[in-house]
Every structure is written in structure tokens, then in C-alpha cells.
Design an enzyme around this catalytic site. Structure first.
Site, mmCIF file in Angstrom:
data_model
loop_
_atom_site.group_PDB
_atom_site.id
_atom_site.type_symbol
_atom_site.label_atom_id
_atom_site.label_comp_id
_atom_site.label_asym_id
_atom_site.label_seq_id
_atom_site.Cartn_x
_atom_site.Cartn_y
_atom_site.Cartn_z
ATOM 1 N N ASP A 13 0.800 -1.143 -0.196
ATOM 2 C CA ASP A 13 0.163 0.142 0.224
ATOM 3 C C ASP A 13 1.122 1.311 0.134
ATOM 4 O O ASP A 13 1.733 1.467 1.131
ATOM 5 C CB ASP A 13 -0.888 -0.134 1.292
ATOM 6 N N TYR A 230 0.858 0.989 14.926
ATOM 7 C CA TYR A 230 -0.336 0.561 13.805
ATOM 8 C C TYR A 230 0.214 0.981 12.478
ATOM 9 O O TYR A 230 0.510 2.240 12.411
ATOM 10 C CB TYR A 230 -1.586 1.016 14.137
ATOM 11 N N LYS A 233 -3.063 -3.282 8.158
ATOM 12 C CA LYS A 233 -3.252 -4.563 8.571
ATOM 13 C C LYS A 233 -2.685 -5.569 7.679
ATOM 14 O O LYS A 233 -2.968 -6.665 7.479
ATOM 15 C CB LYS A 233 -4.646 -4.573 8.739
HETATM 16 P P1 13P Z 1 -5.851 8.669 10.397
HETATM 17 O O1 13P Z 1 -7.134 9.114 9.628
HETATM 18 O O2 13P Z 1 -5.270 9.350 11.357
HETATM 19 O O3 13P Z 1 -5.130 8.302 9.205
HETATM 20 O O4 13P Z 1 -6.212 7.175 10.968
HETATM 21 C C1 13P Z 1 -7.253 6.421 10.642
HETATM 22 C C2 13P Z 1 -6.775 5.486 9.596
HETATM 23 O O5 13P Z 1 -7.149 5.452 8.503
HETATM 24 C C3 13P Z 1 -5.621 4.634 10.143
HETATM 25 O O6 13P Z 1 -4.933 4.016 9.171
HETATM 26 P P1 13P Z 2 -5.120 -0.374 5.018
HETATM 27 O O1 13P Z 2 -4.306 -1.319 5.777
HETATM 28 O O2 13P Z 2 -5.722 -0.968 3.861
HETATM 29 O O3 13P Z 2 -4.406 0.892 4.426
HETATM 30 O O4 13P Z 2 -6.394 0.157 5.776
HETATM 31 C C1 13P Z 2 -6.036 1.070 6.716
HETATM 32 C C2 13P Z 2 -7.286 1.462 7.709
HETATM 33 O O5 13P Z 2 -7.231 1.883 8.574
HETATM 34 C C3 13P Z 2 -8.700 1.148 6.972
HETATM 35 O O6 13P Z 2 -9.483 1.703 8.064
HETATM 36 MG MG MG Z 3 -4.166 2.140 3.128
HETATM 37 MG MG MG Z 4 -5.118 -2.306 2.045
#
Ligand code: 13P
Ligand code: 13P
Ligand code: MG
Ligand code: MG
Length: 366
Positions: A13, A230, A233
């Protein structure tokens, strides 16, 4: 005998369009240009660039074997260049998200990107299927791979085809300890299930037929364990060979007709159903999901990727999608409650501990 072929699927990603929704068309375009040059130079035989949600997928064939530095460097440089030339200028969301390392060090494993690779002798006809999922984790394949290679109620060939009847060896990685164990099925099936029923910790990495024929390979990276925080995922990928002494294509697809519950979804912190979709729906929307999986089928000829067949682009999977939507409704109504939200162990690497930290001093002994 012909030199062995290696199929390498490497993904990352590196930023996406409108939050974590989908890869930008310009990212796909540029990745294709880079891999086309590598093909013309003879580094790779063939390639196919696609995406599942916000994850850019580089499928490559070559004769250099698994964990080859040149191939890994090609993937790493492709992700870097697309990040610098597309993701960052367009201010795509979380540009370069999965590129944790700075300088390339010979192998992309441990640097953020997910890797599934398999080296084998190309058979007279060799169907190769690749699966990519978004908004979930490598352990999501445990259920699927167990059904394909060890469950006789899923795979008729395990019972009626003498060439599959002896079963398969599963390599299972303990992602916390970094140790791997080989378990044979059917004879050690209960041991296998005792491990892989904990998909956040024990992850199937490879599957071989008992005579050593490579049958499946899956990505195993856990970004949070690498980064200690984090970072998405680890949306997983996997390669499965089919037919002629291996499960048939339909036996490989069969477990996806049941949208089992996986970890991931919103903020990587929720359980949700894994919905099989065609490429055109490989983009996450509702509550950043539900988690999705695409399946592409190829026929190899001297390493050339003939295809793809878009395997879930079929009404036969409408019911699975409908059940997944029902399960999504059901789970969503739990809101912030477990078991929709993940348990405390899994939340350790999310932003939750920072919230709990604030309350620490307000607890009084009673
Ligand atoms: P942010 O909006 O701070 O990036 O966190 C939420 C999220 O999407 C985690 O990847
Ligand atoms: P990704 O791992 O696909 O970037 O998603 C992150 C996330 O926080 C989705 O809500
Ligand atoms: Mg992403
Ligand atoms: Mg993804």
C-alpha cells in the site's frame, strides 16, 4: 529439463485515492511502465499489475528463484518510484504507507511489502491462481487454505483422486516468535487446527504435496510487529496451483463461497466477513470495507501469464456477497463492542492504548 519458473507476487500500500479506498489509476499505469522495461531487459518473463483496494499488486514470473535480490529490488524500486512520482505529488492518502525501510537491503521481507513466492517446474498445463485481500491480515487465509488442502468436505479430490489422497504438508509460522513448524495432513490435522485457529499468531506460509510438489505460498508479514505501531493490517496475498494432482480450480474457489469472519476492516481493528469480489469491486467503502478478496486465474506457458480470468466475477458468488452484507449489518450494530472490535491483544498496536493511557491515573483502588 527446463529451468524452473518462479512466480513472485509482491504488494504494498503506497497511498490511495480517497482515504484507504482504492489505488489510483496513475499508480497502476506507472507500475506497468516500470515492469514492462524490466521485461524488455529480460529480468522478468512476464508481469501483471492489479490492485485489491488500496494495495498495489505486482505479479511477476522469472527464472531467478525465490527471495532473489534483483526481483525484490525491482519491486521495491517500483513501489518507491510510484510513491515519489505519483502518490506524493497527488497527495494520495498515506503515501508510501507500507514502505517501512529506507534503503533496500536485498530482500523486501521485513521492509513492509507483502511477498508470496513459489518456484516450481512448469507442468504440461499449469493453472496458477492468485488471491489478494484488502482490510485483513495474513491469517485470513488459514481457514481458506485448510479447506482447500485438508477438508474432504470441500475438496473431493482428497478422497477420490489417488494423487492427492496422501495429503499435504503445511508450513505454519508463529509470527510472534518468528519460528516455523511443518505439519502433515490428514495425520496431524488436529495439531494443525490447534494452531491455525489462532490466525493472528499462527499463519500458513507454504503448502507442499507429500511428494514435495509446491502447491501454495502466502504472505506472512505483520507490519505492526515490524514497526511496533499500527501501520495498516498487512493485507495478504497468496498463490495456489491447481489441477492434475492438486485441488481443481473449483475446489480452490469453493471455500470463498462462505464469507468467514476475519480481522481487519475499519482501522484494522474490527472483525468482519471476507467478501469475494471481481476486480471492478476490489475497493473498500462501507466502514472501510467490508474486507474483500479478488481471485485471478492464469495459465502459465514458459513463464508467460496467460490471463487473467477474474474468478469471482460470477453470480455463483452473489450469495456469498449477500451473506457478507448481512454479516456486516449484524456486526456493525455492535459498534465499539467486542467481538466486532478486536480483543485487547490485537488492539495493542492500534491507537487505543493512547486513549487508555489518559485514564490511567483516574483508577482508584476499591
Ligand atoms: P488517520 O485518519 O489518522 O490516518 O487514521 C485512521 C486510519 O485510517 C488509520 O490508518
Ligand atoms: P489499509 O491497511 O488497507 O491501508 O487500511 C487501513 C485502515 O485503517 C482502514 O480503515
Ligand atoms: Mg491504506
Ligand atoms: Mg489495504
Amino acid at each position: 529439463m527446463a529451468e524452473k519458473i518462479t512466480v513472485s507476487l509482491i504488494k504494498a500500500d503506497i497511498g490511495s485515492l480517497a482515504g484507504h479506498h482504492v489505488v489510483h489509476p496513475k499508480q497502476l499505469e506507472m507500475a506497468r511502465e516500470i515492469l514492462e522495461k524490466a521485461k524488455n531487459k529480460g529480468l522478468i518473463i512476464d508481469y501483471y499489475v492489479f490492485n485489491c483496494g488500496d494495495d498495489l499488486q505486482l505479479l511477476m514470473t522469472h527464472r531467478k528463484g525465490e527471495s532473489n535480490p534483483e526481483i525484490h529490488e525491482l519491486a521495491w524500486n517500483t513501489f518507491k518510484e510510484v510513491t515519489e512520482k505519483v502518490s506524493k505529488p497527488l497527495k494520495l492518502y498515506a503515501a508510501g504507507q507500507d514502505l517501512l525501510g529506507e534503503a533496500f537491503s536485498g530482500n523486501v521481507r521485513g521492509m513492509g511489502p507483502g511477498v508470496a513466492e513459489m518456484e516450481f517446474e512448469e507442468r504440461a498445463s499449469d493453472p496458477v491462481l492468485v488471491f489478494a485481500a484488502d482490510k485483513t491480515e495474513p491469517g485470513a487465509w488459514n481457514y481458506i487454505l485448510f479447506k482447500i488442502f485438508a477438508d474432504p468436505f470441500n475438496t473431493a479430490g482428497l478422497v477420490i483422486d489417488p494423487s492427492l489422497h496422501q495429503g499435504f504438508d503445511f508450513h505454519v509460522l508463529d509470527v510472534q516468535e518468528g519460528k516455523e513448524v511443518k505439519i502433515g495432513c490428514p495425520e496431524e490435522m488436529y495439531d494443525l487446527l490447534a494452531l491455525i485457529g489462532t490466525p493472528g499468531r499462527y499463519v500458513i506460509s507454504k503448502i507442499y504435496r507429500k511428494d514435495g510438489l509446491p502447491a501454495a505460498a502466502a504472505s506472512t508479514s505483520r507490519l505492526s510487529l515490524i514497526a511496533g505501531r499500527y501501520v495498516g493490517k498487512d493485507d495478504p496475498i497468496c498463490i495456489v496451483r491447481a489441477q492434475h494432482g492438486l485441488p481443481a480450480v473449483g475446489e480452490v474457489l469453493e471455500p470463498f463461497a462462505y464469507p468467514h469472519i476475519v480481522a481487519g476492516w475499519m482501522r484494522g481493528s474490527h472483525h468482519g466477513p471476507l467478501m469475494p469480489v471481481p476486480l471492478k469491486y476490489a475497493k473498500c467503502t462501507r466502514f472501510d470495507g467490508p474486507p474483500r478478496v479478488v481471485g485471478l486465474g492464469f495459465q502459465l506457458h514458459d513463464g508467460v501469464l496467460e490471463g487473467p480470468a477474474d474468478l469471482f466475477d460470477d453470480p455463483a458468488f452473489d450469495k456469498a456477497r449477500a451473506i457478507a452484507n448481512d454479516l456486516a449489518d449484524y456486526l456493525r450494530r455492535h459498534g465499539p463492542f467486542m467481538p466486532h472490535r478486536l480483543g485487547p491483544d490485537e488492539m495493542e498496536y492500534t491507537t487505543l492504548p493512547a486513549v487508555l493511557e489518559k485514564l490511567k491515573d483516574r483508577f482508584k483502588h476499591v
